[in-house]
Design a protein around this motif. Structure first.
Motif, PDB file in Angstrom:
ATOM      1  N   LEU A 112       0.819  -1.209   0.000  1.00 46.45           N
ATOM      2  CA  LEU A 112       0.000   0.000   0.000  1.00 46.45           C
ATOM      3  C   LEU A 112       0.857   1.264   0.000  1.00 46.45           C
ATOM      4  O   LEU A 112       0.620   2.188  -0.772  1.00 46.45           O
ATOM      5  CB  LEU A 112      -0.938   0.019   1.215  1.00 46.45           C
ATOM      6  N   TYR A 113       1.859   1.329   0.888  1.00 45.29           N
ATOM      7  CA  TYR A 113       2.679   2.539   0.973  1.00 45.29           C
ATOM      8  C   TYR A 113       3.957   2.253   1.746  1.00 45.29           C
ATOM      9  O   TYR A 113       4.074   1.243   2.442  1.00 45.29           O
ATOM     10  CB  TYR A 113       1.904   3.674   1.654  1.00 45.29           C
ATOM     11  N   ARG A 114       4.930   3.170   1.614  1.00 45.63           N
ATOM     12  CA  ARG A 114       6.141   3.148   2.430  1.00 45.63           C
ATOM     13  C   ARG A 114       5.908   4.083   3.609  1.00 45.63           C
ATOM     14  O   ARG A 114       5.409   5.205   3.440  1.00 45.63           O
ATOM     15  CB  ARG A 114       7.352   3.620   1.623  1.00 45.63           C
ATOM     16  N   GLU A 115       6.273   3.642   4.800  1.00 41.67           N
ATOM     17  CA  GLU A 115       5.997   4.416   6.011  1.00 41.67           C
ATOM     18  C   GLU A 115       7.130   5.410   6.288  1.00 41.67           C
ATOM     19  O   GLU A 115       8.258   5.031   6.618  1.00 41.67           O
ATOM     20  CB  GLU A 115       5.811   3.483   7.211  1.00 41.67           C
ATOM     21  N   ARG A 116       6.816   6.693   6.156  1.00 38.32           N
ATOM     22  CA  ARG A 116       7.751   7.768   6.484  1.00 38.32           C
ATOM     23  C   ARG A 116       7.184   8.584   7.625  1.00 38.32           C
ATOM     24  O   ARG A 116       5.973   8.607   7.843  1.00 38.32           O
ATOM     25  CB  ARG A 116       8.018   8.625   5.243  1.00 38.32           C
ATOM     26  N   TYR A 117       8.055   9.281   8.342  1.00 37.97           N
ATOM     27  CA  TYR A 117       7.666   9.828   9.634  1.00 37.97           C
ATOM     28  C   TYR A 117       7.769  11.345   9.704  1.00 37.97           C
ATOM     29  O   TYR A 117       8.569  11.975   9.000  1.00 37.97           O
ATOM     30  CB  TYR A 117       8.538   9.214  10.737  1.00 37.97           C
ATOM     31  N   VAL A 118       6.929  11.903  10.577  1.00 36.48           N
ATOM     32  CA  VAL A 118       7.005  13.312  10.925  1.00 36.48           C
ATOM     33  C   VAL A 118       6.981  13.432  12.442  1.00 36.48           C
ATOM     34  O   VAL A 118       6.440  12.570  13.150  1.00 36.48           O
ATOM     35  CB  VAL A 118       5.849  14.142  10.334  1.00 36.48           C
ATOM     36  N   ALA A 164       2.490  21.630  14.748  1.00 40.04           N
ATOM     37  CA  ALA A 164       3.413  21.633  13.624  1.00 40.04           C
ATOM     38  C   ALA A 164       3.791  20.204  13.278  1.00 40.04           C
ATOM     39  O   ALA A 164       3.952  19.360  14.161  1.00 40.04           O
ATOM     40  CB  ALA A 164       4.662  22.447  13.964  1.00 40.04           C
ATOM     41  N   LEU A 165       3.937  19.933  11.999  1.00 45.87           N
ATOM     42  CA  LEU A 165       4.390  18.634  11.505  1.00 45.87           C
ATOM     43  C   LEU A 165       5.706  18.845  10.766  1.00 45.87           C
ATOM     44  O   LEU A 165       5.745  19.570   9.770  1.00 45.87           O
ATOM     45  CB  LEU A 165       3.360  18.005  10.565  1.00 45.87           C
ATOM     46  N   VAL A 166       6.755  18.222  11.279  1.00 45.10           N
ATOM     47  CA  VAL A 166       8.084  18.405  10.702  1.00 45.10           C
ATOM     48  C   VAL A 166       8.600  17.051  10.213  1.00 45.10           C
ATOM     49  O   VAL A 166       8.732  16.117  11.027  1.00 45.10           O
ATOM     50  CB  VAL A 166       9.065  19.001  11.732  1.00 45.10           C
ATOM     51  N   PRO A 167       8.889  16.915   8.924  1.00 40.93           N
ATOM     52  CA  PRO A 167       9.368  15.621   8.408  1.00 40.93           C
ATOM     53  C   PRO A 167      10.685  15.209   9.048  1.00 40.93           C
ATOM     54  O   PRO A 167      11.542  16.029   9.357  1.00 40.93           O
ATOM     55  CB  PRO A 167       9.553  15.888   6.912  1.00 40.93           C
ATOM     56  N   THR A 183       5.781  13.918  19.432  1.00 39.09           N
ATOM     57  CA  THR A 183       5.648  12.499  19.111  1.00 39.09           C
ATOM     58  C   THR A 183       6.042  12.282  17.667  1.00 39.09           C
ATOM     59  O   THR A 183       6.197  13.239  16.895  1.00 39.09           O
ATOM     60  CB  THR A 183       4.218  11.978  19.386  1.00 39.09           C
ATOM     61  N   ILE A 184       6.205  11.016  17.300  1.00 40.88           N
ATOM     62  CA  ILE A 184       6.626  10.650  15.940  1.00 40.88           C
ATOM     63  C   ILE A 184       5.612   9.658  15.391  1.00 40.88           C
ATOM     64  O   ILE A 184       5.383   8.599  15.983  1.00 40.88           O
ATOM     65  CB  ILE A 184       8.027  10.003  15.950  1.00 40.88           C
ATOM     66  N   LEU A 185       5.011  10.020  14.250  1.00 34.28           N
ATOM     67  CA  LEU A 185       4.006   9.155  13.645  1.00 34.28           C
ATOM     68  C   LEU A 185       4.170   9.158  12.128  1.00 34.28           C
ATOM     69  O   LEU A 185       4.772  10.076  11.565  1.00 34.28           O
ATOM     70  CB  LEU A 185       2.596   9.643  14.009  1.00 34.28           C
ATOM     71  N   PRO A 186       3.622   8.148  11.451  1.00 35.42           N
ATOM     72  CA  PRO A 186       3.642   8.157   9.991  1.00 35.42           C
ATOM     73  C   PRO A 186       2.932   9.390   9.439  1.00 35.42           C
ATOM     74  O   PRO A 186       1.959   9.886  10.028  1.00 35.42           O
ATOM     75  CB  PRO A 186       2.897   6.873   9.622  1.00 35.42           C
ATOM     76  N   THR A 187       3.393   9.863   8.294  1.00 37.10           N
ATOM     77  CA  THR A 187       2.935  11.139   7.747  1.00 37.10           C
ATOM     78  C   THR A 187       1.429  11.196   7.560  1.00 37.10           C
ATOM     79  O   THR A 187       0.778  12.168   7.975  1.00 37.10           O
ATOM     80  CB  THR A 187       3.637  11.397   6.397  1.00 37.10           C
TER      81      THR A 187
END
Length: 295
Positions: free
Chosen positions: A159-165, A254-257, A237-241
């Protein structure tokens, strides 16, 4: 015999006669009698009995493998025959890791729009639970990580690659950054998922490779709890985008990659490897591929 095999499955799952009977909607004496009748038909003892359930015998463990296959095949046959009469219809049970729930909603929403006679139950479970539920025939499919920890013999569609913000308050020191590295998070007050979650193990791996020990002052198995701590307590905290964007809507956050670590996990749809697949599951796989993020 099929009903008695269902009893064996329930007993193996619940490890308790009373709970197994309740899950099947029958009385405990009916369950006990059914198991004894199955033992008589097979000519072996399946269950260790004492004052309480004592586990399955070696023969019972072997019978359990066959029971899962026979019951699973029976359900797929029923679904196949329903398709020949009614087209795509029925009910699918889907479990998703907590960080993929927005994707679970995307998949089921697109699917039911195209196939309105199919309904869903969607559960939030850990990756370990999803594999166990597939094996026990408690769900028809799952959404989980595909390439980080062993899955066994399953059919999978990415489905997707998991990247974080990083999610933090708008006035947090990190909020002005355009991009972060894992080492930038050293000493930051974090709230993270609990270590039993595969997402946390992946995040820990990224921290370890960056030579950082995360300061996780709060842990939870709920992403809602994590974002609430960001809002109420000034944590990060850190979660998938995709999930982070959904949870941050309407909040002063704020969401920071975060730069990719050495490993970027893939998340996808999984089911036990059985051929032929039912028309409903084949259609679900096709839908998963059509909405997949190729990046």
């Amino acid at each position: 015999m099929l009903a008695k095999l269902e009893m064996l499955l329930a007993l193996a799952k619940e490890q308790h006669f009373g709970r197994a009977a309740h899950s099947l909607g029958i009385t405990q004496p009916t369950l006990s009698a059914g198991i004894r009748q199955l033992e008589e038909q097979l000519g072996v003892k399946l269950v260790q009995r004492g004052s309480r359930f004592g586990g399955l015998t070696p023969e019972g463990q072997r019978a359990l493998v066959w029971a899962r296959q026979i019951v699973g095949d029976s359900r797929r046959l029923r679904d196949e025959m329903r398709f020949s009469k009614e087209g795509l219809s029925g009910h699918l049970r889907l479990a998703a890791i907590p960080t993929a729930l927005t994707w679970a909603a995307r998949l089921t929403s697109h699917f039911t729009e195209k196939h309105p006679n199919v309904s869903f139950t969607v559960l939030s479970r850990s990756s370990i639970d999803i594999l166990a539920m597939l094996e026990n025939l408690d769900i028809d499919a799952g959404i989980t990580y595909l390439d980080n920890e062993p899955l066994g013999r399953v059919a999978a569609a990415s489905l997707y690659r998991e990247r974080y913000v990083v999610i933090c308050p708008a006035d947090h020191a990190l909020a002005i950054r355009r991009r972060l590295t894992w080492s930038d998070l050293s000493g930051v007050r974090l709230c993270l998922l609990t270590p039993d979650m595969q997402n946390r193990r992946i995040i820990n791996r990224n921290f370890m490779e960056a030579g950082v020990e995360p300061a996780a002052l709060v842990e939870s198995n709920s992403t809602i709890v994590l974002v609430s701590h960001v809002v109420e307590g000034g944590f990060a905290t850190i979660l998938p985008t995709d999930l982070a964007r959904f949870l941050a809507v309407g909040r002063d956050l704020a969401l920071v990659p975060v730069a990719d670590g050495a490993f970027v996990p893939t998340v996808g749809l999984v089911a036990l490897h059985h051929e032929p697949y039912t028309p409903v599951f084949e259609a679900l796989q096709k839908m998963a591929r059509s909405i997949a993020d190729p990046s």
